[in-house]
Structure formats: structure tokens, C-alpha cells
Scaffold this motif. Structure first.
Motif, PDB file in Angstrom:
ATOM      1  N   VAL A  67      30.129  60.550  39.831  1.00 26.40           N
ATOM      2  CA  VAL A  67      31.569  60.431  39.583  1.00 26.40           C
ATOM      3  C   VAL A  67      32.098  59.100  40.112  1.00 26.40           C
ATOM      4  O   VAL A  67      32.984  58.487  39.497  1.00 26.40           O
ATOM      5  CB  VAL A  67      32.335  61.620  40.202  1.00 26.40           C
ATOM      6  N   TYR A  68      31.561  58.615  41.231  1.00 30.62           N
ATOM      7  CA  TYR A  68      31.962  57.303  41.720  1.00 30.62           C
ATOM      8  C   TYR A  68      31.633  56.211  40.695  1.00 30.62           C
ATOM      9  O   TYR A  68      32.400  55.251  40.533  1.00 30.62           O
ATOM     10  CB  TYR A  68      31.242  56.975  43.037  1.00 30.62           C
ATOM     11  N   THR A  69      30.516  56.331  40.007  1.00 31.26           N
ATOM     12  CA  THR A  69      30.149  55.363  38.973  1.00 31.26           C
ATOM     13  C   THR A  69      31.172  55.373  37.836  1.00 31.26           C
ATOM     14  O   THR A  69      31.585  54.315  37.345  1.00 31.26           O
ATOM     15  CB  THR A  69      28.752  55.666  38.418  1.00 31.26           C
ATOM     16  N   LEU A  70      31.580  56.567  37.414  1.00 27.24           N
ATOM     17  CA  LEU A  70      32.604  56.672  36.373  1.00 27.24           C
ATOM     18  C   LEU A  70      33.911  56.037  36.844  1.00 27.24           C
ATOM     19  O   LEU A  70      34.600  55.347  36.087  1.00 27.24           O
ATOM     20  CB  LEU A  70      32.844  58.137  36.018  1.00 27.24           C
ATOM     21  N   LEU A  71      34.229  56.265  38.105  1.00 23.47           N
ATOM     22  CA  LEU A  71      35.469  55.744  38.674  1.00 23.47           C
ATOM     23  C   LEU A  71      35.463  54.214  38.711  1.00 23.47           C
ATOM     24  O   LEU A  71      36.466  53.576  38.378  1.00 23.47           O
ATOM     25  CB  LEU A  71      35.652  56.328  40.075  1.00 23.47           C
ATOM     26  N   VAL A  72      34.347  53.626  39.104  1.00 20.81           N
ATOM     27  CA  VAL A  72      34.246  52.166  39.124  1.00 20.81           C
ATOM     28  C   VAL A  72      34.475  51.584  37.734  1.00 20.81           C
ATOM     29  O   VAL A  72      35.164  50.574  37.568  1.00 20.81           O
ATOM     30  CB  VAL A  72      32.871  51.720  39.667  1.00 20.81           C
ATOM     31  N   HIS A  73      33.918  52.229  36.726  1.00 21.93           N
ATOM     32  CA  HIS A  73      34.101  51.759  35.345  1.00 21.93           C
ATOM     33  C   HIS A  73      35.579  51.719  34.984  1.00 21.93           C
ATOM     34  O   HIS A  73      36.077  50.734  34.428  1.00 21.93           O
ATOM     35  CB  HIS A  73      33.348  52.667  34.382  1.00 21.93           C
ATOM     36  N   ASP A  74      36.304  52.777  35.302  1.00 21.14           N
ATOM     37  CA  ASP A  74      37.720  52.854  34.930  1.00 21.14           C
ATOM     38  C   ASP A  74      38.571  51.869  35.732  1.00 21.14           C
ATOM     39  O   ASP A  74      39.483  51.241  35.186  1.00 21.14           O
ATOM     40  CB  ASP A  74      38.237  54.278  35.130  1.00 21.14           C
ATOM     41  N   VAL A  75      38.293  51.745  37.025  1.00 22.48           N
ATOM     42  CA  VAL A  75      39.052  50.810  37.854  1.00 22.48           C
ATOM     43  C   VAL A  75      38.794  49.376  37.397  1.00 22.48           C
ATOM     44  O   VAL A  75      39.730  48.567  37.289  1.00 22.48           O
ATOM     45  CB  VAL A  75      38.682  50.977  39.345  1.00 22.48           C
ATOM     46  N   ARG A  76      37.556  49.072  37.101  1.00 21.52           N
ATOM     47  CA  ARG A  76      37.210  47.726  36.639  1.00 21.52           C
ATOM     48  C   ARG A  76      37.945  47.391  35.342  1.00 21.52           C
ATOM     49  O   ARG A  76      38.465  46.284  35.183  1.00 21.52           O
ATOM     50  CB  ARG A  76      35.700  47.638  36.427  1.00 21.52           C
ATOM     51  N   SER A  77      38.007  48.342  34.423  1.00 21.44           N
ATOM     52  CA  SER A  77      38.717  48.110  33.165  1.00 21.44           C
ATOM     53  C   SER A  77      40.201  47.846  33.408  1.00 21.44           C
ATOM     54  O   SER A  77      40.800  46.988  32.765  1.00 21.44           O
ATOM     55  CB  SER A  77      38.544  49.316  32.238  1.00 21.44           C
ATOM     56  N   GLY A  78      40.792  48.585  34.350  1.00 24.12           N
ATOM     57  CA  GLY A  78      42.196  48.380  34.671  1.00 24.12           C
ATOM     58  C   GLY A  78      42.459  46.993  35.226  1.00 24.12           C
ATOM     59  O   GLY A  78      43.425  46.330  34.853  1.00 24.12           O
ATOM     60  N   LEU A  79      41.587  46.531  36.122  1.00 25.44           N
ATOM     61  CA  LEU A  79      41.745  45.200  36.722  1.00 25.44           C
ATOM     62  C   LEU A  79      41.599  44.101  35.674  1.00 25.44           C
ATOM     63  O   LEU A  79      42.381  43.149  35.642  1.00 25.44           O
ATOM     64  CB  LEU A  79      40.709  45.007  37.832  1.00 25.44           C
ATOM     65  N   GLU A  80      40.599  44.230  34.823  1.00 24.78           N
ATOM     66  CA  GLU A  80      40.379  43.212  33.797  1.00 24.78           C
ATOM     67  C   GLU A  80      41.536  43.159  32.806  1.00 24.78           C
ATOM     68  O   GLU A  80      41.864  42.102  32.278  1.00 24.78           O
ATOM     69  CB  GLU A  80      39.064  43.480  33.070  1.00 24.78           C
ATOM     70  N   SER A  81      42.159  44.309  32.566  1.00 20.53           N
ATOM     71  CA  SER A  81      43.239  44.355  31.577  1.00 20.53           C
ATOM     72  C   SER A  81      44.466  43.549  32.006  1.00 20.53           C
ATOM     73  O   SER A  81      45.251  43.115  31.165  1.00 20.53           O
ATOM     74  CB  SER A  81      43.647  45.812  31.317  1.00 20.53           C
ATOM     75  N   VAL A  82      44.646  43.348  33.320  1.00 14.59           N
ATOM     76  CA  VAL A  82      45.798  42.566  33.787  1.00 14.59           C
ATOM     77  C   VAL A  82      45.404  41.139  34.170  1.00 14.59           C
ATOM     78  O   VAL A  82      46.238  40.369  34.645  1.00 14.59           O
ATOM     79  CB  VAL A  82      46.494  43.255  34.984  1.00 14.59           C
ATOM     80  N   GLY A  83      44.142  40.791  33.960  1.00 12.49           N
ATOM     81  CA  GLY A  83      43.712  39.420  34.195  1.00 12.49           C
ATOM     82  C   GLY A  83      43.108  39.132  35.549  1.00 12.49           C
ATOM     83  O   GLY A  83      42.846  37.974  35.872  1.00 12.49           O
ATOM     84  N   LEU A  84      42.880  40.158  36.367  1.00 11.17           N
ATOM     85  CA  LEU A  84      42.245  39.951  37.664  1.00 11.17           C
ATOM     86  C   LEU A  84      40.728  39.934  37.518  1.00 11.17           C
ATOM     87  O   LEU A  84      40.181  40.540  36.592  1.00 11.17           O
ATOM     88  CB  LEU A  84      42.668  41.057  38.641  1.00 11.17           C
ATOM     89  N   ASP A  85      40.060  39.261  38.424  1.00  9.18           N
ATOM     90  CA  ASP A  85      38.603  39.201  38.416  1.00  9.18           C
ATOM     91  C   ASP A  85      38.065  40.359  39.250  1.00  9.18           C
ATOM     92  O   ASP A  85      38.238  40.377  40.476  1.00  9.18           O
ATOM     93  CB  ASP A  85      38.121  37.865  38.994  1.00  9.18           C
ATOM     94  N   PRO A  86      37.399  41.352  38.641  1.00  3.98           N
ATOM     95  CA  PRO A  86      36.933  42.521  39.396  1.00  3.98           C
ATOM     96  C   PRO A  86      35.823  42.218  40.386  1.00  3.98           C
ATOM     97  O   PRO A  86      35.503  43.043  41.229  1.00  3.98           O
ATOM     98  CB  PRO A  86      36.436  43.463  38.293  1.00  3.98           C
ATOM     99  N   ALA A  87      35.238  41.011  40.319  1.00  5.23           N
ATOM    100  CA  ALA A  87      34.127  40.673  41.207  1.00  5.23           C
ATOM    101  C   ALA A  87      34.575  40.114  42.553  1.00  5.23           C
ATOM    102  O   ALA A  87      33.812  40.114  43.511  1.00  5.23           O
ATOM    103  CB  ALA A  87      33.202  39.655  40.523  1.00  5.23           C
TER     104      ALA A  87
END
Length: 343
Positions: A209-229
Motif C-alpha cells: 500500500v505504501y508503494t501505491l501511495l508513493v505513486h499517487d503522491v508523486r503524480s500530485g507533485l508532478e502535476s503542479v510542477g514540483l520535482d518529486p526527487a
């Protein structure tokens, strides 16, 4: 606001995804089983031997739909994503903030306040609803310790000190996690966090479930222009989405931990739904994995009142909302980052 709820999870081994007009076609055994309009999706997650056509990958990139590839058992491998959107000036400010130890510690304090507050709420709710089924004194002691950390320690501007607090708080929290298991206790006993690979059923569920969560959080960050790394609490490391891991912390207790506890306590997952390898590694079987994915997706479609916006929002949109708030803080539009605190 774009939808950040719908994720297509593909777990059938040998499945092939391709582009058909404005839809994504899923072919299994040479037969198309389903077609999904691209505009209804925010992401695709492929488990194991699942392949995608190059045309589909380009199509998804054009429509800002990320494709993540995981092993059959949920270990992240790679992501296909289009060009980073958003203002380059925002990312420059993010990088400069991450380079400053004091500002990084400030941001880490916000994130950890959210995490510890939500961990405490998990414990307090369990005490309120099931106090006769657990050792109240032990659980309450940990809850009180987390409260002390929140009230007195999160304002520290020393990053190493905050990491030490986070480590102790996580140890304390997971030390009583087994008290929150109210059903199937023999098969789902929890002695502590372990991973890569998980060696018991609960850690198997948590890691997945943590893996699924990382995927969703990463998508949210990228959508506003932040670098998830580029994170603040989690420092730069090749291949690691540091900022996604930072923001994930506030969602772990509320979304992931509660989901796992609920599935076990409601008998939605069963002991025989796991595979134990000779090495001691524990993995979910296909049916259990499907149950977890469906439950996670349904959970994201539930609504709650956002504590900062004071508006009713769907849980699946929370990743995007928090990413927007973080972007506003980095730009200087608001004085601090308001983490999601579950009440």
C-alpha cells in the motif's frame, strides 16, 4: 480541478495495453477485455509481465497520464511520464530551499507534525472504539509520547535532530501496532517493520500500500510542477523520489495503515491469501492483491472535510491539494506548509 482518483491497475500476467482512438485497450490472450477513455484516468500501474505499446506510452504522456511499472509483488521499477509541467521558477525555489539546511528542517518539521499527529489519531481512535480489546495503558503511553514530540520538538531547526525524533516516534508507534490488530491475531501478528522483502503478512500489506501511495503522491507533485526527487526530510539519492516520500509521511497513518488494519480486522484478507517462500519472504496471491487494490481505490473515492480548506473533498484529490499548498508555500504565497492532519 483534474481528477486524481482513477488509477488503472493491471495485474493479469501477459496483458498488453495499446492505444485505440481516444481509449486504452487492454488485451489478454489476444482478446480485448476492456477499453477505457483516456480522460477518465490519472495513472496506470502495471504489475509484473504487463507490456504497453510505444504509441500508448506517447499517448499517455500527451494526456498527463503516468504509467508505473512494478514487479508482480509490488516493488517499484520505473515510471513513464511526460515533460514536467509548471513554472521552472517554482522548481528553482524548491532546489534552493532544499539546499538550505535550516529551510529543509523547517519543511521537515511541517511534514513530521502531520505524520505524528495522524499516527496519534490512529491510536486514539482505536482506544476510543476498542479499548476493551487492547492494552490501553501501553497504547496511551505511546500516544502521549507522540503528543510531547508534536508540542515541543517539531519546531527544531536541526534536520538530524528531527530525523532522530521521527525514528523514535516510528519505533514507538509500530511497537503498539500489534495492539490494533483485533481479528486473526495469530496469523497477522506484527513484531516490527521489515521490508525488501517483507517477512510477515502485515509488512507485506503495508509495503504494498505504501508503494501505491508513493505513486499517487508523486503524480500530485508532478502535476503542479514540483520535482518529486528533491526532498527536504529525505535527501537526494539516485532513483529515490525524496519529495514524494516527504509528503507521503502525512498520509501513511491515515490512509495506508488504517486501510491495512481495516482489511485485517474485517476479514477482507485471509491468512491463506499469502505465499511464503523458502527464503521467508511473504507475498500476496493474485486474489488478495486484487482485494487490496479495489479497497484502496474505493477508499480514495470517499470524502472528508479538508482541515485547512474547510471544504469537502475526495480523498483521492488530497495528493493534488497538498501539492498545491506546498507549491504556494515554496513560492512564498503562504507563511507555512499546512500538512494534512486527520481529525
Amino acid at each position: 480541478m483534474k481528477k486524481y482518483l482513477n488509477t488503472l491497475f493491471v495485474t493479469t500476467q501477459g496483458a498488453y495495453l495499446s492505444k485505440e482512438g481516444e481509449t486504452i485497450a487492454v488485451k489478454i490472450d489476444q482478446k480485448i477485455r476492456i477499453r477505457i477513455p483516456i480522460h477518465t484516468l490519472a495513472g496506470i500501474v502495471c504489475f509484473g509481465a504487463v507490456s504497453c505499446s510505444p504509441y500508448l506510452m506517447g499517448f499517455c504522456c500527451e494526456h498527463d497520464v503516468s504509467i508505473s511499472f512494478l514487479t508482480k509483488y509490488g516493488r517499484f521499477l520505473a515510471m513513464v511520464k511526460g515533460p514536467v509541467s509548471g513554472n521552472v521558477l517554482l522548481r528553482r525555489k524548491q532546489f534552493r530551499m532544499a539546499d538550505c539546511q535550516k529551510k529543509s528542517a523547517n519543511m521537515a518539521g511541517f511534514v513530521l507534525t502531520g505524520k505524528l499527529a495522524n499516527c496519534r489519531t490512529v491510536l486514539e481512535r482505536s482506544l476510543r472504539d476498542h479499548k476493551d480489546k487492547m492494552n490501553q495503558e501501553v497504547v496511551k503511553k505511546v500516544s502521549d509520547r507522540l503528543l510531547i514530540y508534536i508540542q515541543k520538538e517539531m519546531q527544531k531547526d536541526n534536520l538530524d535532530r528531527l530525523r532522530g525524533i521521527e525514528g523514535d516516534a516510528a519505533h514507538q508507534y509500530f511497537s503498539v501496532f500489534n495492539q490494533l490488530i483485533l481479528a486473526q491475531k495469530e496469523a497477522f501478528s506484527f513484531l516490527g517493520r521489515n521490508r525488501r522483502p517483507p517477512t510477515d503478512r502485515i509488512n507485506c500489506l503495508l509495503s504494498f500500500v505504501y508503494t501505491l501511495l508513493v505513486h499517487d503522491v508523486r503524480s500530485g507533485l508532478e502535476s503542479v510542477g514540483l520535482d518529486p526527487a528533491v526532498g527536504f526530510l529525505h535527501r537526494d539519492r539516485p532513483g529515490r523520489p525524496g519529495l514524494a516520500l516527504d509528503m507521503m509521511e502525512e498520509f501513511r497513518p491515515f490512509l495506508a495503515d488504517r486501510l491495512v488494519l481495516s482489511m485485517i480486522n474485517r476479514n477482507q484478507v485471509r491468512p491463506d491469501g499469502f505465499i511464503i517462500k523458502e527464503s521467508g519472504a511473504v507475498y500476496m496471491d493474485d486474489e488478495t492483491r486484487k482485494t487490496v487494490l479495489e479497497t484502496y481505490q474505493k477508499r480514495k473515492q470517499e470524502s472528508l472535510i479538508h482541515p485547512f480548506l474547510n471544504e469537502k473533498v475526495e480523498i483521492g484529490s488530497m495528493f493534488f491539494i497538498q501539492a498545491l499548498l506546498l507549491a504556494r508555500f515554496i513560492r512564498g504565497d503562504i507563511d507555512g506548509y499546512p500538512p494534512f492532519i486527520w481529525k
